[in-house]
Structure formats: C-alpha cells, structure tokens
Design a protein around this motif. Structure first.
Motif, PDB file in Angstrom:
ATOM      1  N   GLU A  12      -0.726 -11.128   5.207  1.00 15.16           N
ATOM      2  CA  GLU A  12      -0.876  -9.800   5.796  1.00 15.16           C
ATOM      3  C   GLU A  12       0.481  -9.219   6.161  1.00 15.16           C
ATOM      4  N   ARG A  13       1.482  -9.468   5.334  1.00 10.36           N
ATOM      5  CA  ARG A  13       2.820  -8.959   5.601  1.00 10.36           C
ATOM      6  C   ARG A  13       2.832  -7.437   5.490  1.00 10.36           C
ATOM      7  N   GLY A  14       3.805  -6.844   6.157  1.00 11.30           N
ATOM      8  CA  GLY A  14       3.834  -5.394   6.235  1.00 11.30           C
ATOM      9  C   GLY A  14       4.146  -4.705   4.932  1.00 11.30           C
ATOM     10  N   SER A  15       4.768  -5.394   3.992  1.00 11.29           N
ATOM     11  CA  SER A  15       5.183  -4.746   2.753  1.00 11.29           C
ATOM     12  C   SER A  15       4.037  -4.486   1.795  1.00 11.29           C
ATOM     13  N   ILE A  16       2.845  -5.035   2.079  1.00 12.54           N
ATOM     14  CA  ILE A  16       1.719  -4.803   1.186  1.00 12.54           C
ATOM     15  C   ILE A  16       0.622  -3.999   1.878  1.00 12.54           C
ATOM     16  N   GLN A  17       0.897  -3.448   3.043  1.00 11.57           N
ATOM     17  CA  GLN A  17      -0.087  -2.616   3.714  1.00 11.57           C
ATOM     18  C   GLN A  17      -0.196  -1.271   2.993  1.00 11.57           C
ATOM     19  N   ASN A  18      -1.339  -0.636   3.165  1.00 14.08           N
ATOM     20  CA  ASN A  18      -1.599   0.582   2.399  1.00 14.08           C
ATOM     21  C   ASN A  18      -0.671   1.715   2.819  1.00 14.08           C
ATOM     22  N   ASN A  19      -0.241   2.439   1.831  1.00 12.22           N
ATOM     23  CA  ASN A  19       0.570   3.635   2.015  1.00 12.22           C
ATOM     24  C   ASN A  19       0.157   4.604   0.913  1.00 12.22           C
ATOM     25  N   LYS A  20      -0.650   5.594   1.267  1.00 13.90           N
ATOM     26  CA  LYS A  20      -1.256   6.460   0.269  1.00 13.90           C
ATOM     27  C   LYS A  20      -0.233   7.300  -0.477  1.00 13.90           C
ATOM     28  N   GLN A  21       0.898   7.575   0.158  1.00 17.43           N
ATOM     29  CA  GLN A  21       1.867   8.451  -0.487  1.00 17.43           C
ATOM     30  C   GLN A  21       2.564   7.772  -1.666  1.00 17.43           C
ATOM     31  N   VAL A  22       2.712   6.447  -1.603  1.00 13.23           N
ATOM     32  CA  VAL A  22       3.409   5.728  -2.677  1.00 13.23           C
ATOM     33  C   VAL A  22       2.509   4.694  -3.341  1.00 13.23           C
ATOM     34  N   LEU A  23       1.266   4.554  -2.913  1.00  9.05           N
ATOM     35  CA  LEU A  23       0.323   3.557  -3.453  1.00  9.05           C
ATOM     36  C   LEU A  23       0.945   2.161  -3.382  1.00  9.05           C
ATOM     37  N   ARG A  24       1.433   1.804  -2.199  1.00  8.69           N
ATOM     38  CA  ARG A  24       2.193   0.563  -2.041  1.00  8.69           C
ATOM     39  C   ARG A  24       1.351  -0.672  -2.326  1.00  8.69           C
ATOM     40  N   ASN A  25       0.117  -0.687  -1.873  1.00 10.48           N
ATOM     41  CA  ASN A  25      -0.710  -1.874  -2.065  1.00 10.48           C
ATOM     42  C   ASN A  25      -1.115  -2.049  -3.525  1.00 10.48           C
ATOM     43  N   LEU A  26      -1.488  -0.965  -4.184  1.00 10.98           N
ATOM     44  CA  LEU A  26      -1.877  -1.058  -5.587  1.00 10.98           C
ATOM     45  C   LEU A  26      -0.717  -1.537  -6.453  1.00 10.98           C
ATOM     46  N   ILE A  27       0.469  -1.033  -6.171  1.00  9.68           N
ATOM     47  CA  ILE A  27       1.634  -1.410  -6.974  1.00  9.68           C
ATOM     48  C   ILE A  27       2.023  -2.855  -6.709  1.00  9.68           C
ATOM     49  N   ASN A  28       2.072  -3.258  -5.448  1.00  8.46           N
ATOM     50  CA  ASN A  28       2.441  -4.636  -5.140  1.00  8.46           C
ATOM     51  C   ASN A  28       1.376  -5.628  -5.596  1.00  8.46           C
ATOM     52  N   SER A  29       0.121  -5.224  -5.612  1.00  9.53           N
ATOM     53  CA  SER A  29      -0.926  -6.116  -6.098  1.00  9.53           C
ATOM     54  C   SER A  29      -0.816  -6.357  -7.589  1.00  9.53           C
ATOM     55  N   SER A  30      -0.203  -5.443  -8.304  1.00  5.11           N
ATOM     56  CA  SER A  30      -0.097  -5.580  -9.756  1.00  5.11           C
ATOM     57  C   SER A  30       1.089  -6.419 -10.198  1.00  5.11           C
ATOM     58  N   CYS A  31       1.886  -6.945  -9.273  1.00  6.26           N
ATOM     59  CA  CYS A  31       2.995  -7.825  -9.651  1.00  6.26           C
ATOM     60  C   CYS A  31       2.457  -9.068 -10.355  1.00  6.26           C
ATOM     61  N   ASP A  32       3.314  -9.671 -11.159  1.00  8.54           N
ATOM     62  CA  ASP A  32       2.933 -10.933 -11.789  1.00  8.54           C
ATOM     63  C   ASP A  32       2.693 -11.994 -10.727  1.00  8.54           C
ATOM     64  N   GLN A  33       1.737 -12.862 -10.996  1.00 11.38           N
ATOM     65  CA  GLN A  33       1.485 -13.964 -10.067  1.00 11.38           C
ATOM     66  C   GLN A  33       2.686 -14.917 -10.052  1.00 11.38           C
ATOM     67  N   PRO A  34       2.981 -15.538  -8.937  1.00 11.35           N
ATOM     68  CA  PRO A  34       2.251 -15.521  -7.674  1.00 11.35           C
ATOM     69  C   PRO A  34       2.690 -14.430  -6.707  1.00 11.35           C
ATOM     70  N   LEU A  35       3.513 -13.462  -7.181  1.00  7.59           N
ATOM     71  CA  LEU A  35       3.931 -12.383  -6.277  1.00  7.59           C
ATOM     72  C   LEU A  35       2.766 -11.460  -5.963  1.00  7.59           C
ATOM     73  N   GLY A  36       2.036 -11.076  -6.984  1.00  5.60           N
ATOM     74  CA  GLY A  36       0.856 -10.256  -6.804  1.00  5.60           C
ATOM     75  C   GLY A  36      -0.389 -11.065  -7.093  1.00  5.60           C
ATOM     76  N   TYR A  37      -1.495 -10.375  -7.184  1.00  4.44           N
ATOM     77  CA  TYR A  37      -2.742 -11.066  -7.481  1.00  4.44           C
ATOM     78  C   TYR A  37      -3.574 -10.224  -8.440  1.00  4.44           C
ATOM     79  N   PRO A  38      -3.024  -9.941  -9.627  1.00  5.01           N
ATOM     80  CA  PRO A  38      -3.837  -9.213 -10.604  1.00  5.01           C
ATOM     81  C   PRO A  38      -4.911 -10.123 -11.196  1.00  5.01           C
ATOM     82  N   MET A  39      -6.027  -9.521 -11.544  1.00  6.06           N
ATOM     83  CA  MET A  39      -7.118 -10.254 -12.159  1.00  6.06           C
ATOM     84  C   MET A  39      -6.791 -10.614 -13.606  1.00  6.06           C
ATOM     85  N   TYR A  40      -6.041  -9.744 -14.263  1.00  7.42           N
ATOM     86  CA  TYR A  40      -5.719  -9.957 -15.677  1.00  7.42           C
ATOM     87  C   TYR A  40      -4.366  -9.335 -15.967  1.00  7.42           C
TER      88      TYR A  40
END
Length: 1439
Positions: free
Chosen positions: A1104-1132
């Motif tokens: 729950e680090r602050g760098s992945i909290q939602n920020n609608k203006q920059v879509l911070r969570n969506l972008i950080n979630s799409s990083c390659d594992q293990p940095l992000g957690y994309p499904m595919y």
C-alpha cells in the motif's frame, strides 16, 4: 569423506565421496584423539572444495556404503563430544582446544597449481559477502581482461598529466572502484532492472571507465594535431583543436563524477546502453525504427550501412565530375531511383529479423524447423506472420522496381533543375496544406472533444451512438479521405520534395565541394535516405519539420543555411529526431506531466511522506527541475517522481521498448503441469491465470487490425513510443507502440485485472464518466452553450495527462456470460434434469460412435456385461443413486433395474439407433441396450465417487461434477471393464458430462423443447460440431479461443478471498466496444522508472505504498499496475507482436490488397474480359437495332394491307435461321419502357397463359395463331443463343411480346380484357423474377425450361398451366393473377346468367378492369426496377 560442521562444532552430515577407504582405517584415524586436527585437515573439507588426492570410484554396494556412513557419523560425534568439553590449563590441553577451534571453522580449498592449494577460512555466506560467485571460466577470463584494460587505460590517462594534486587520488579511487566491482559488484544497483543478483551489472562500471578513458585519449590526440582539417557548418568550426580540447576537459570532469553518477543510477547496464546507442544512431542518421533487442538493433544498423555503401558508390560515380544543368548523368538518375526503392524497402521491413529468418529457414532448410513447427501447430500466429512477410517481399519486388524506374525517369527529365525555385515553393506550400489538413484538422474533428471545447466529435463514426455493437466498424468517407491523403503525402509529395532538393544539392556539389568530395556525398546520401524512410514510415510530424525548416533558414537565418537537404536533415534531428522521438515534443510532454502532477489544486497525497515532500519541493521545482527536464529531453531519458512524490529525479537512458527484460506471461494448463498437481491442487485455477486467455485473444485481434486502424486514423495521431489504454466493461488493456514502419506496427499489450483494486476502479470510473453534464464555471453553474463544454469541464480536460480519442472502437472478442452453478443446481428437480441429460448424452455418444459394432461384438466386453443383461439385475448403491435425482430409481427395490432403465430411456436408445446409416438392433434384449445400461451406471457411479459418495449435498455434487468435467474419473473396481477400450471413457462418458451441462443451460430458455427426441438429437449434434465444451485447463480451450470458435462453455471453480463457488462460463464470439485513451508517454516512462527504482534499489515492498495510490489526473495506479512483474501485477503481458497492413480487410477494399504478379494478372484479365464483353454487347446492340428496323418495315407493310388483326411474319437472319418479327408499332411501344432482357422474358407468360373460353369466339380464334407460332419457335432458342444472348433477347421479344389482336371494344367482354391484362402483367413479372433467380448467364436455360414446360402444358388444364407459371412468378404478378381470376369468375357467372349487355351497361365492370390494369402496370414497373438492380448486381459479380 565430507563432513559438514557448523559454527558450534556440531556435525550436521557425513558422507564418503569415494568407497576405496576401508572402515578400519577410518576408525583408527578417528579414534586417535591426539590426531584430531591432522585427521580433520586430511580427511575433512567443505562441500565447496575439491581435494587434490586421487580417489577411485566406489566399488562396494549401496547398503555397505550407507552402513559405513552411519558408523563414521557415530564415531565422529562421540569423538567431538568427549574432547572439547574438558577444559584444561596446561599446554597440551590448550593445543587440543586450539585444534578444536580449527575443527569448528570451515574452509575452502583454493588451488594455486596442480597439487598445491591453500585454505580459505570462510563459510559460504561470508565468502559470498566478500566476492561474487562466477559459474564458468568465461566470466573469469572476461573479468581478468577488463581488470587489465582498466589498469592500462588508467595508467595512460594518468601519464598524460591531466590530473593534478588531489584529483590524482580521486582518479585512482574511481579506477579502484571499477576494478573492485569485478570482484564484488553493487547488488542491487540503481540501474538494475531485475530483482536479485544481476550478472550484467557487474561489468558496467569497468566498461564505462574504459570508454571514457579511451575517449579522453582520443580527444587529446586530436587536440594536439598541428594541421587539423577544419570544417565549418552553420558558422561552427568542427573538429578544431580548441573544441576538441574543451570536449576532453568536460569528459575528464564527467569521469571524476563517476561515483555520484553511478549512485544516482544514470548509467544503464551495458547491454541496455548498447541497444540504446545503436537504436539512436539508426534512427537519427538513417531514419530507422525502434529496436526490439540487441540482435534487432545490430541487424537494423547493419542493413542501413550496407544500403549506404551501395548508394554511396552510385552517387560518388555521378557527382565526382561536374555536369551541366541540361544533361543530368544517368548514374545520378540511377542513384535517385535506387535511393527511393531501397528506402521504401527498408521502411517496409521490421527491425526484428526473427520472422524473416523463420521464413527463409522454412523455405530452404525446412528440416531444421520441423520439430518447432510440430510444437506450434496449434498456434496460427507464426504462420500468419510468415505469410504477411512473404506478401510484403513479393509486393516490394514489384513496387520497388516501378518506383526506381519512375524516379529514374523523373530525375533524368531535368524538371527539378529547369523549374527551380518555383517548383520548390509549390511543393512546400502543397506539403504544408496537405499535412495541416491531414494531421491536424481531420484528427481534431474526429476526437471525442475536438480542441477540448466541443462536447462531441464533429466527424462521427456510424457506431458513435450505438449502445451495443453487432457488426464490424463501418468504413466512413472521411476515413477514406484520410487514407488517400496520407498515400499522396507519403508516396508522391515528400519523395518529390526530397528528390528535388537532392538534385539541386548534387548539382551544386558537382561544381563546388565544400567539405570535400567524400564528406559531401556521404551527407547527401545519408540525408536523402533518412528523410525518405521517415516520410514513408510516419509522416505525421513531417509537415511541421518542413515548415520550420523553410521559415528558419529562408527568413530568419538565411546566412548560415547550407543547402535545403542538409537543413531539412539537421532540423529533423534537432526538432523531430527522426520524426519519432523529438526533443521539443518530449520537452512539452514532460512539462505537461510535471505541471499536472504537482498542481496544488489536484494533488493526490498517497502517504505522509508526500505531504512533507510537497513543501520541500518548492525550491526544487524551479531552475533545477527545468534543467533536468531539458537534459532528459535531449537524451530521451525519463523523469520520474521520487517515491511517488512531487520531487523529480532523472533516470538512465532507455530504448523505446523501455523494459530490458523480456517478461512474457506463460499460461498454466494441463500441458505444462504435473498430473498429480492437476488432480489434487487444480493448478492454474486462479482468475488471473484463467482470464489471461481473453487478453491473449485481444492481442491476436489487434495483430490483425491495429496497423490498418492506425492508418485509418481511428486512434488519432500516433508516434513511436506512444501508450494507449483500451477500456471496456471488464477488459482494461495497456497498449505500448514500439515500432512504426511503412505498413507495420510492433506493439506490446498488458492486460490488467478484471476485478482490480479500489484505486484501479476509481481511475477506471474517471475514464468512463463523461464531461458533457458538467455545467460549472468557477463556483457557479451557468450552464454551457449547445454542443460546447462548460468552462470547468474544458479547464479540467487541459489538466490531464490522458485524453479520450475514440469512444466506440470495435474489435472481435468474446462476450462472457457467467452463471452461478449452485443457483442452477440448488433444487433436486434441476439436478434430476442434469442427470437425465447426462444419461441421454451417454446413450447418444454410444449409439453414434463408429466403434459401436466392435463393442457389441467384443466377446470379452459382453462376457463382463452379462449381469447387466438380466432383467432381474438390481444396481443397489444407496450412496450413489437417489430417488431425488435418478428418474429410473425404483424405491421399493432401492436401486435401478434394467426394466426401470428401459422404461425411461428405451425410446431414446431406439431413436438414436435409427439415426445410424447401418441397421443396429435396439430392442429390449439387444446388446446395445445392455452396453448403454452399463455405461449409464458407470457414469453415475463415477459422479458419485467424485462427489465423495455425498451426491445429496450440493457442494459435494458440484465438486464431483467439476472433477468429471475436467476429466478426473475415479473408476470403481466393478467398473474396470471399461478399460477394455479407453474410448468408452474418452469418447462416450467424458463428452457426455460436458454435453449435459450445455443442455442443462439451454433448457432454462425453452424448458419443453428437448422433450421431443428429434429436437434433442439435432441439438446434441449441433453442439458437438459448433460448441467447444471443455475445462479451461485443457489445451484445447486455448486453441479454440485463439482459433475464433463461435461458442465455448466451461465450468470454473473459483476460490478467491474466502469464496468457494462454481461458475458456468459461456463465451460467444461477438464484437466488443472499447474506449481508446491516449496517455502521455513521458508520464508512463516516468512512473515506470520510479517504480523500478523504488522496488528494486530502495526495496520498498509495502503493498500500500504511496506511489501506487490512485491519481485520476495521471492514472497513476493503472500505469504502475501495468509494469512488468514483479514491479507491477498485470494479468497478461504479450510478447512483441507485429501487425501488418495486409491483414486488415477494410483497407483491402480501398486499394485492393498487396501488389503481386498474380494480382496484377487477375486485374488485367478482368479488365480485358470486361472490355471484350462491352465491345461484344455494343456490336450486338447495333445489329439488333438494324433487325428491329427491318422487322418494323415488314410490319408496316402488313398493316397497310388493311388486316384487322396484327400477325407476325417470319424474317430470315444472317445465318439463315428464320426469325419472327413483331409489328413496328408494338416494338416501338415496348422499347420505351422495357429493356431487351425484360422483353425476352415476356414470352414465358405468353406461352403459359391459355386463352380463356368465351362466347365471343371469333376474335379469340384469330388471336390464337401467334401463340402457336410462338410455341413452335421456342424450340429454336438454344440454337440462336450460341450466337448472341442479347440478340436472342431482342429476337425473342419481337416474337413473344406479340399479344393477340384486340378487337373493337364493343366486341370484347370484361373476361377477355382481364385475360389480356393478365398476360401482360405475367410477362413483366416473370421477366424480372427469372432474372433474379437464374442470373444473366443462366438466363437462356431458364427460358428453355419454361418454354418446354409451356409446350408440354399447352393443352392441359388451367391449373397445370398456372402451377407451372407460379415457379417464376413474382409477388406483384401473383397478386394481379389472383385479382384477375376473381374478376374472371365473377364475369363468367354473369355471362352464364344473362345475355351480353350494351357497352354503356358494362361501365362498372370496365372501371374495375381499368383499375386492375393500372395496378398491374405499377407492379410491372416495380418488377422492372428490381430487374435493373439484379442486372447491375450480376454485372458487378461478373466483373
């Protein structure tokens, strides 16, 4: 022998490495307490050492060796337990204790020479903390070479005297740190892209040190040159001693800062640096595209150098001698043609050579890839990509040849030199106009919010207002315009501009060499190739570069201009950077990202650290931040927020692909997991693994359509490195464009979770919600003007790093319907229905199996099934069978009998048996019933066994159903007869349980439909062919999804967050609608770089680090979630996938597909056939007009004789065949309102229509003679058809359209007039209907058939005639005939009852007749219109 001793002196394990030693020797050595130290030194060592003593292989048996190890371990423990626990103060005891301390320590043997080694007294962890562990000899050799090279270059640099005083110490520290990093590297390094030990990062610092020292020595040598060649460009002296000396000093200072730069992570690991350097050289100098890896970058720059060498040879031969403006050398024209052709070919090729190499190997050495093809036979993608590359190569062979010839001709015509400078001005103005309209006006008009002020697109697609899309995207007119404008710009306009500048500059160079012959020729060759490739690949920003070049060098700084080609080349590097990554655009995007991220009114603090960082960042966000932004824009490096705060720091340079490690998702299914894991743990059962197949299918859909959709402008303006988000109801995919070529796009897709976190859902809501309802302006709500956004909405849209470019983007996919299985099977009645379908499915697959005759005749099976053949046999198993779910259960007998089974299912068995082609006995005592009964008992018992004999419980029943669905059959002992043929399980019972689930699903929509055996049989047969029913872990499931099967069904066991449920998943192939959101690529690169630094280097593992909290203006969570594992957690995460233009179906309709020899041959053949057909038709039209004129003359002569009835006359044709002609008056009357094709069909109505009986027989008898002539001439139609179909139409019209002579109105009854009306209406309707049914070419055969039927039925009753006529009657003709028949019957009854009345008394009947005649004429006109449409369609099909 090896003994493992820990730090406390305890022996953990002991084993013999060789068995040649005897037990007595070891006992003697270990029992001697005085020689413990010596024994340890001789016999014991660590597991990581290799003894120098030669040992023979063990010759004893394993039992003796195991016993020997146990005895030695016991002796060693006894010895150690006695000696160290008796402390003593005398010297002998002290020596024993010191020996024991030596024993307690672990050492490694380090071999110096063969037979000579020393001890390293470190354990494994201590040694790893001191030194890096190498695995092979190559790493050691390379490390030694680097150490020597660092020492040598450092010595040479110090020897030159560049460093004084304390700087010498600093230089030595830098050199020592580089050498020590080879022994023990920094792990993790700030520039490391992966977790754990990184081998490559070990060699980064020494390599960078060697490069910098070599550059210092090289610059120093150049600065000391006494007579250096001085080159002046744009007022700057290049390679002067002073400039080289200044560059040398800056590199030395940079070398002093080496430790700080390494600590900040500004140096990428060495392989990343090589990829970045080669990619930038290829893009900046040669106009290449992005690279997918090191091999790709090396391949791209190698082919560019090869093409440069070939072009340089032609250009040098043409320009080395001066030439006249009126006579351009042929070699230079050949150079221009070759330059255009090779640049076009390079722009069409991908930088990844893997597909091309696979195609070459498949063509010439197929035996090397046979095994690989067999493994990937289920995946159609590799073969599809090979076919696309093959089409490109075939097309380039023709297009490049044509382009070279045309360029040679245009260059040799001296048009560029003759029309200068007027031609240049015209081309510049045209390029700016076309570019402005194509790449600015049209994309803005198609945006979701044009210019961020208008509330809806101005140019809307057809699907814009549709809620549910049922078809592919419609091709709009503005999309066609956009494509043709791009083609004109890429293939005509910019090549003309570049060839014009190239010719003018080459003419000037032939007269005066400014930088020398070789330098000038290389510059114009490189500039021409780079500009042409950039224009062919992506000309979106070329008009901006061209306009800025003209304005800057023609008006602002005319004095420093070199020539237009070089100015355009340099401006493309400075301003657009190969038209792909431009520093100015990068600077603007970085500034937009920073300003949006740090804006105080929309700051999103993710943690308490962000609050303090906001205050401390105020002095940072000024000059230093602007300097960082400018520097990172020049070197294309990301600017990342530190720990997600508003403090920005620069990261190291990365290629376009960004991620150094190729992380691709591997789906877990039954093909790559152990059988025990499949049965016990149900591997891969999590939602992310199962749902990843939908993103894989989405990748395949994009592979077919992405390149074409980008060309059509459906994603807006695009560039290399751009990032997009595709958002739908449940799919959220992140698409990263990596390489953009001429007709190809390489991308990578990352699929996010279906049910994401809270932060992800908030950002998805921000994407999906609209701004049209916002009516605010500052603090009030005054509303907004029509079709415009409010002030607040427009303001908010400008403070976002993302933008919606399209709201209805259509792709092929699967609509997912999931139902809770517990809800559908909660009631016993619903379970009973499932069991009923289960049993009926077993019977169906048994009866329809091709091996049923073998099973029935197999004596071993029949012998085992003898108990099931007895009518008094009772299958009792209270745990398996139940009255609640088994319809054939007998309560009084507490089991199932053969009689009860037959009473329920015998009809279904017999029905299935009758469906077979061969006869199959299915009476009550037949072997088929016995086998079916046994298999049904086996299937139900397997279900009960899988349900743990608790089928009455819903959870147990669902567990057993899922176990059987995935193929886990637990066969009881009494059912082992089924192993006589495994197809009884694989082809009967296993598909039956799956089919029963599909039938159970469908019975909810129509409960009573499957009660009919025929309907049920057809349903099972249809589902077996069309529907894929299997478990999601089965490889057939993935193969079916990737093969675009229409419908799929599966049963999923979901275990997530305490929920344990079963769901029935149904997939239907359909079209999915997505929102396309374009994201600021610098925002994406910065957030990705920040996550990499935070998780790998700073090791922040807080979920729950602050760098992945939602920020609608920059879509911070969506972008950080799409990083390659293990940095992000994309499904595919998809591999790099290339989409080709040729696979887009709609673009093929615009320009006809790829250019190839076969397609050119087909095109010429179709045009030739069409020309012959048109000429043939025109020739016969002239002949038919002459025939009509001659027929009219004969008719006129017959009319002048005074005959009251019009009759036909026979006229000879050119080939001697007699032809019947109609009167000229009737020909001219019908020619004005019917085509010849309609006229020819009217004969059919005349032939089949029998004259009605009437009291007025005189006129009717006179009118029957033309019909007799018509029926006799109908047999001559096939002979005349061979000469001319159109001539036959006209000639048949002149014969068949002849109607009986109409006498005086007073002599005709209403019945006679109705008959005449019927004949004309039927003739017209029949003509149009036969034209639609039989087409143009089969028209003659239809006429022959209808003519023969009319001839045969000419003397039959009216019913037969009308039935033969109804075959070809249209709806309007039928309506007219029915109305006329009713009118005729009425008139007949009137005529029989009364005498004929005067004409004035027949007024009402005459009025009815005229109204019916008017309706028939209208119907005839409608049929003629249908005939015209059908004839046009048939003509287009033949073309």
């Amino acid at each position: 022998m090896h003994v493992f001793i820990d730090e406390n002196g305890e022996i953990r394990s002991c084993y013999l490495k060789a068995g040649c030693q005897k037990e007595g020797n070891f006992r003697h050595q270990l029992s001697n307490c005085d020689c413990i130290s010596n024994a340890h030194e001789i016999q014991f060592s660590s597991s990581s050492t290799t003894t120098s003593e030669s040992q023979e292989p063990s010759s004893g048996d394993q039992a003796a060796s195991a016993l020997q190890q146990q005895l030695l371990l016991m002796v060693a423990r006894r010895t150690l337990s006695e000696s160290p626990r008796q402390p003593s103060q005398d010297p002998e005891d002290f020596s024993c204790s010191s020996a024991q301390r030596k024993l307690n320590r672990q050492f490694y043997r380090f071999i110096i020479f063969p037979g000579k080694w020393i001890k390293v007294w470190y354990d494994r962890l201590a040694l790893l903390a001191l030194l890096d562990r190498t695995e092979d000899i190559k790493e050691n050799v390379f490390a030694v070479l680097l150490v020597v090279l660092v020492s040598l270059l450092g010595f040479l640099t110090l020897n030159q005297g560049f460093c004084k005083d304390i700087w010498v110490l600093l230089f030595c520290l830098v050199m020592a740190s580089c050498q020590y990093s080879l022994l023990k590297s920094v792990q993790p390094d700030p520039a490391s892209p992966i977790h754990g030990h990184n081998k490559i990062i070990t060699y980064s610092r020494p390599v960078y040190f060697c490069i910098l020292c070599g550059l210092i020595l090289l610059l120093d040598a150049g600065s000391k040159d006494t007579n250096p060649p001085v080159y002046t460009m744009y007022g700057l002296k290049l390679f002067s001693p002073r400039s080289l000396q200044s560059a040398r000093d800056h590199v030395i200072v940079f070398l002093y800062c080496f430790p700080a730069i390494s600590l900040l992570g500004l140096f990428p690991q060495i392989n990343t640096f090589c990829i970045y350097l080669l990619e930038q050289i290829d893009m900046l100098l040669f106009g290449g595209s992005a690279a997918a890896g090191f091999i790709s970058a090396l391949y791209s720059i190698s082919r560019s150098f090869v093409v440069l060498i070939v072009l340089y040879a032609f250009c040098f031969s043409a320009v080395k001698e001066p030439w006249d403006a009126q006579h351009i050398p042929a070699l230079f024209s050949a150079f221009c043609g070759l330059l255009v052709a090779l640049s076009y070919h390079l722009s069409r090729q991908s930088s990844d050579p893997s597909v091309l190499m696979s195609l070459i190997q498949c063509k010439y050495v197929p035996h090397f890839l046979r095994q690989q093809f067999e493994d990937s036979s289920a995946d159609p993608l590799p073969e599809k990509m090979r076919e696309s590359v093959k089409e490109i190569l075939k097309s380039d062979l023709i297009v490049c040849t044509a382009a070279a010839v045309l360029s040679f001709a245009v260059s040799a015509s001296t048009v560029f030199l003759s029309l200068r400078p007027f031609l240049s001005i015209v081309l510049f103005a045209l390029a700016w106009t076309v570019g402005f309209v194509t790449h600015y006006v049209l994309p803005q008009l198609r945006k979701h919010h044009p210019w961020l002020w208008i509330s809806h697109p101005i140019l809307k697609s057809k699907e814009h207002q549709q809620r549910e899309v049922r078809d592919a995207a419609h091709l709009m007119w503005f999309e066609r315009l956009y494509v043709w404008l791009q083609c004109f710009e890429k293939y005509i306009l910019y090549p003309a501009i570049i060839l014009n500048a190239l010719t003018i500059d080459a003419f000037s160079i032939s007269k005066y060499k400014k930088l020398g012959t070789h330098c000038d020729i290389i510059l114009i060759t490189v500039a021409g190739m780079k500009l042409l490739r950039s224009s062919f690949c992506n000309p979106i920003n070329q008009f901006v570069t061209l306009s800025f070049t003209v304005i800057f060098f023609r008006f602002d700084y005319r004095d420093i201009s070199e020539n237009f080609l070089l100015d355009f080349f340099m401006m493309s590097i400075v301003f657009h950077k190969a038209s792909f990554i431009d520093p100015l655009w990068d600077l603007l995007q970085k500034l937009q990202f920073i300003m949006t991220y740090i804006a105080p009114w929309q700051i999103a603090w993710g943690s308490s650290f962000h609050v303090f960082a906001q205050l401390f960042a105020i002095p940072h966000n000024s000059a230093m931040l602007f300097f960082q932004t400018l520097a990172t824009s020049v070197f294309s490096t990301p600017l990342s927020p530190f720990l997600g705060s508003v403090i920005f720091i620069a990261s190291y340079a990365r290629p376009i692909k960004f991620w150094e490690k190729n992380y691709n998702t591997k789906r877990s299914d039954h093909s790559n997991t152990r059988l025990a894991t499949q049965i016990e743990k149900d591997a891969g059962n999590d939602d992310n693994n199962l749902n990843s197949i939908f993103y894989e299918h989405l990748t395949r859909s994009l592979q077919e359509s992405l390149c074409g959709d980008l060309i059509l402008g459906r994603w807006g303006n695009y560039n290399t490195g751009d990032c997009f988000i595709l958002a739908s109801d449940y799919l959220n995919a992140f698409v990263h464009l990596i390489e953009i070529g001429n007709g190809l796009v390489t991308f990578q897709l990352r699929g996010l979770e279906f049910r994401g976190t809270y932060c992800q859902q908030r950002e998805v809501e921000a994407i999906t919600e609209g701004d049209e309802d916002n009516e605010g302006c500052c603090c009030c709500k005054p509303g907004h003007l029509p079709h415009l956004l409010s002030c607040n909405a427009a303001f908010n849209l400008r403070w976002l790093t993302w933008e919606i470019t399209r709201t209805q983007y259509i792709l092929e996919g699967y609509s997912i319907i999931d139902n809770n299985a517990a809800t559908m099977l909660q009631v016993f009645d619903l379970r009973r229905i499932l069991i009923r379908y289960y049993i009926k499915s077993i019977i169906y697959f048994t009866a329809s199996s091709p091996k049923i005759l073998n099973w029935i005749k197999d004596e071993s099976i029949q012998k085992i099934l003898q108990p099931y053949a007895k009518w008094h046999y009772i299958e009792r198993d209270l745990a398996m069978f139940n009255i609640n779910i088994d319809e054939d259960y007998v309560p009084c007998l507490q089991g199932i009998t053969r009689a009860s089974f037959c009473s329920v299912y015998l009809d279904w068995i017999q029905f299935c048996a009758r469906k077979r082609a061969e006869h199959l006995d299915s009476d009550e005592d037949s072997p088929l019933v016995t086998l079916s009964f046994a298999l049904c008992i086996l299937g139900r018992r397997a279900l009960g066994t899988a349900a743990h004999n608790m089928a009455i419980s819903l959870d147990s029943f669902l567990y057993g159903l899922h176990a059987l669905f995935k193929g886990d059959f637990r066969i009881a002992a009494k059912d082992e007869w089924v192993f006589a043929d495994m197809d009884l399980l694989h082809k009967v019972v296993a598909p039956a349980i799956r089919m029963s689930l599909k039938l159970h699903q469908d019975q909810f929509t129509c409960p009573d439909e499957y009660e009919d055996p025929a309907v049920l049989y057809e349903a099972i047969q249809s589902f077996e062919e069309k529907v894929v029913i299997c478990h999601e872990g089965d490889p057939a499931w993935r193969s079916a999804v990737l093969s675009n099967r229409e419908e799929l069904l599966t049963l999923r066991h979901v275990v997530d967050e305490g929920a344990d449920e079963y769901k029935v998943i149904m997939l239907h192939k359909s079209y999915l609608s997505f929102k396309v959101i374009k994201v600021n690529k610098e925002c994406v690169r910065g957030l990705w770089a920040g996550q990499q630094q935070e998780l790998i280097f700073l090791r922040n593992r807080n979920p729950e680090r602050g760098s992945i909290q939602n920020n609608k203006q920059v879509l911070r969570n969506l972008i950080n979630s799409s990083c390659d594992q293990p940095l992000g957690y994309p499904m595919y995460v998809s591999p790099l996938t290339t989409s080709y233009l040729g696979t887009h179906s709609q673009l093929r309709n615009i320009w006809g597909g790829p250019v190839s020899l076969d397609n050119i041959k087909k095109w010429f053949r179709s045009k030739w056939l069409r020309m012959r057909k048109d000429c043939h038709a025109a020739h016969h039209e002239r002949g038919n007009v002459e025939e009509a004129d001659s027929g009219g003359g004969s008719s006129s002569s017959s009319n002048s004789t005074g005959n009251s009835s019009q009759c036909s006359s026979s006229q000879p044709t050119r080939d001697g065949t007699p032809q019947l002609q109609a009167s000229s008056q009737e020909v001219h009357q019908r020619a004005g309102r019917r085509k010849p094709r309609s006229q020819s069909i009217q004969a059919h109505g005349a032939l089949n229509q029998r004259p009605p009986a009437s009291s007025h027989s005189g006129p009717i008898v006179e009118s029957r003679q033309p019909f007799i002539q018509t029926s006799t001439s109908a047999h001559e139609i096939p002979q005349r058809l061979s000469s001319s179909q159109l001539s036959f139409h006209n000639s048949a019209t002149s014969v068949f359209s002849q109607s009986p002579a109409v006498p005086v109105a007073g002599q005709l009854t209403v019945q006679d007039r109705a008959a005449a009306m019927l004949r004309s209406s039927l003739a017209s309707s029949t003509s149009s209907t036969l034209s639609l049914l039989f087409g143009k070419r089969s028209f003659s055969s239809a006429l022959v058939i209808s003519g023969l039927s009319a001839a045969d039925g000419g003397n039959t009753s009216d019913t037969q005639s009308s039935s033969s006529m109804n075959i070809a009657m249209g709806p309007s003709a039928r309506a007219a005939s029915q109305a006329t028949r009713q009118l005729t019957e009425t008139c007949e009854a009137t005529d029989d009852a009364t005498e004929p009345r005067p004409r004035r008394e027949a007024g009402p009947a005459h009025a009815i007749f005229m109204s019916q005649n008017l309706e028939c004429r209208r119907a005839s006109q409608e049929d003629m219109a249908l005939e015209d449409t059908a004839s046009q369609q048939s003509l287009s099909e033949e073309q």
